[in-house]
Design an enzyme around this catalytic site. Structure first.
Site, PDB file in Angstrom:
ATOM      1  N   LYS A 202     -42.103  55.239 -35.662  1.00 20.27           N
ATOM      2  CA  LYS A 202     -41.028  55.961 -36.349  1.00 20.27           C
ATOM      3  C   LYS A 202     -40.598  55.144 -37.562  1.00 20.27           C
ATOM      4  O   LYS A 202     -40.164  53.999 -37.437  1.00 20.27           O
ATOM      5  CB  LYS A 202     -39.847  56.175 -35.408  1.00 20.27           C
ATOM      6  CG  LYS A 202     -38.665  56.843 -36.098  1.00 20.27           C
ATOM      7  CD  LYS A 202     -37.583  57.249 -35.124  1.00 20.27           C
ATOM      8  CE  LYS A 202     -36.403  57.844 -35.872  1.00 20.27           C
ATOM      9  NZ  LYS A 202     -35.321  58.234 -34.952  1.00 20.27           N
ATOM     10  N   LYS A 256     -43.687  59.763 -36.808  1.00 13.89           N
ATOM     11  CA  LYS A 256     -42.550  60.450 -37.423  1.00 13.89           C
ATOM     12  C   LYS A 256     -42.120  59.715 -38.678  1.00 13.89           C
ATOM     13  O   LYS A 256     -41.963  58.488 -38.604  1.00 13.89           O
ATOM     14  CB  LYS A 256     -41.408  60.466 -36.405  1.00 13.89           C
ATOM     15  CG  LYS A 256     -40.137  61.081 -36.898  1.00 13.89           C
ATOM     16  CD  LYS A 256     -39.112  61.023 -35.803  1.00 13.89           C
ATOM     17  CE  LYS A 256     -37.808  61.540 -36.384  1.00 13.89           C
ATOM     18  NZ  LYS A 256     -36.692  61.234 -35.557  1.00 13.89           N
TER      19      LYS A 256
HETATM   20  C1  PBG Z   1     -32.116  59.663 -34.111  1.00 19.15           C
HETATM   21  C2  PBG Z   1     -33.109  60.674 -34.540  1.00 19.15           C
HETATM   22  C3  PBG Z   1     -33.371  61.008 -35.863  1.00 19.15           C
HETATM   23  C4  PBG Z   1     -34.273  62.063 -35.841  1.00 19.15           C
HETATM   24  C5  PBG Z   1     -34.576  62.333 -34.506  1.00 19.15           C
HETATM   25  N1  PBG Z   1     -33.860  61.440 -33.698  1.00 19.15           N
HETATM   26  C6  PBG Z   1     -32.769  60.487 -37.116  1.00 19.15           C
HETATM   27  C7  PBG Z   1     -32.686  59.054 -37.380  1.00 19.15           C
HETATM   28  O1  PBG Z   1     -33.444  58.236 -36.846  1.00 19.15           O
HETATM   29  O2  PBG Z   1     -31.827  58.702 -38.179  1.00 19.15           O
HETATM   30  C8  PBG Z   1     -34.758  62.762 -37.067  1.00 19.15           C
HETATM   31  C9  PBG Z   1     -35.275  64.154 -36.911  1.00 19.15           C
HETATM   32  C10 PBG Z   1     -35.359  64.930 -38.171  1.00 19.15           C
HETATM   33  O3  PBG Z   1     -35.113  64.426 -39.287  1.00 19.15           O
HETATM   34  O4  PBG Z   1     -35.705  66.115 -38.068  1.00 19.15           O
HETATM   35  N2  PBG Z   1     -32.416  58.785 -33.134  1.00 19.15           N
END
Ligand code: PBG
Length: 337
Positions: A202, A256
């Site tokens: 991520k 991601k």
């Molecule tokens: C938070 C989380 C995020 C997303 C999913 N879980 C955002 C972040 O890490 O700030 C992002 C999903 C998206 O942008 O569609 N743990």
């Protein structure tokens, strides 16, 4: 792989592209409804929906409305939904205790879905950010996002979600050691069948902006997430993270964001052959939907092309806000449309 390409004109690639029948015969990848996981935002209240301006067509739903949409998704053949809570600012705290409350919004939503639509898989998010007064995925102590204390909290959150009936636990926090800790706790509590999809690679991405609006974390977030999420410049590190999470017991891994990171999807699938997923995140959805709204892109076509690209890159499935729209189009196609 040995390749033989006859010289022109013996080889004319356009021969195989001339008709729809021939194109169909040589098509290598296909998007199917059972590749789709639909992320949904849940809010408190009854019979209400709040539009999210930066995500046209996406709303935060009260549990009753959520269950109705999940039933539609199941009818369309979508195999899984993923839940994200919108927590009111006054309920956010430094100790994030609401995150593992068995009666919190997400856990009530899981129970409601499992009571009405038991056949659909329910995925959750494990991270403290919706509940954290400072918007971070972990506890903040003297300005540092602390790892090991956060993992303990994430384990409590995991167990509460498993108890509520979650099928897929989705740790999105990027703390070290959390997959092993969660797996051990799940086994010890008798939840052998509960799976883990690790947000293994991520990235610290600006494509999450609209999501943070959706869960009400934008205003809360102090600073950035660069000390725990990955540097967008890195690729080898993603492989090391995936290997680590698989070795700790992850059943599935995720990359991601999605579209800007298709090279990572391909490397991960080739290297490990594990069930591999990508999250087409909120910013990707906003880009495509925003351009489509203005008439700059053909919304349906870019949606389907972008989803097929994930399959070509080696993904087994995609988390996408387009899931029900794509499923409807795929149904039409199956019906001869
Ligand atoms: C938070 C989380 C995020 C997303 C999913 N879980 C955002 C972040 O890490 O700030 C992002 C999903 C998206 O942008 O569609 N743990």
């Amino acid at each position: 792989m040995p390749r033989t390409v006859a010289p022109y004109p013996a080889a004319r690639f356009r021969r195989m592209r001339r008709t729809a029948a021939l194109r169909g015969l040589q098509r290598e990848n296909l998007l199917a409804t059972d590749d789709l996981i639909w992320p949904l935002f849940v809010r408190e209240g009854r019979d209400a929906a709040t539009p999210i301006p930066s995500m046209p067509g996406v709303e935060r739903l009260t549990i009753d409305r959520l269950v109705a949409r999940v039933a539609e998704a199941a009818d369309l053949g979508i195999p899984a939904v993923c839940l994200f809570p919108h927590i009111e600012p006054e309920l956010k705290t430094e100790d994030c205790a609401a995150a593992w409350d068995p009666e919190n919004l997400v856990n009530r939503a899981i129970r409601a879905i499992k009571a009405e639509v038991p056949q659909i898989a329910v995925m959750t998010d494990v991270a403290l950010d919706p509940y954290n007064i400072n918007g971070h995925d972990g506890f903040v102590v003297d300005g540092e996002i602390v790892n090991d204390e956060t993992v303990e909290a994430l384990v409590k959150m995991t167990l509460a979600q498993a108890e509520a009936g979650a099928d897929i636990i989705g740790p999105s926090d990027m703390m070290d050691g959390r997959i092993g800790a969660m797996r051990r706790a799940l086994e010890a509590a008798g939840h052998h069948h509960v799976t883990i999809m690790s947000y293994a690679a991520k990235y610290a991405s600006s494509f999450y902006g609209p999501f943070r609006d959706a869960v009400g974390a934008s205003g809360a977030l102090k600073g950035d997430k660069n000390t725990y999420q990955m540097d967008p410049a890195n690729s080898d590190e993603a492989l090391r993270l995936v290997e680590r999470d698989l070795s700790e017991g992850a059943d599935m891994v995720m990359i991601k964001p999605g579209m800007p990171y298709l090279d990572i999807c391909r490397r991960v699938k080739d290297e490990f052959g594990a069930p591999t997923f990508a999250y087409q995140v909120s910013g990707e959805y906003a880009m495509l939907s925003g351009a489509a709204e203005r008439g700059w892109l053909d919304g349906e076509k870019v949606m389907m092309e972008s989803l097929l690209a994930f399959k070509r890159a080696g993904c087994d499935g995609i988390l996408t806000y387009f899931a029900p729209r794509a499923a409807r189009l795929l149904q039409g196609r199956a019906g001869g449309g």
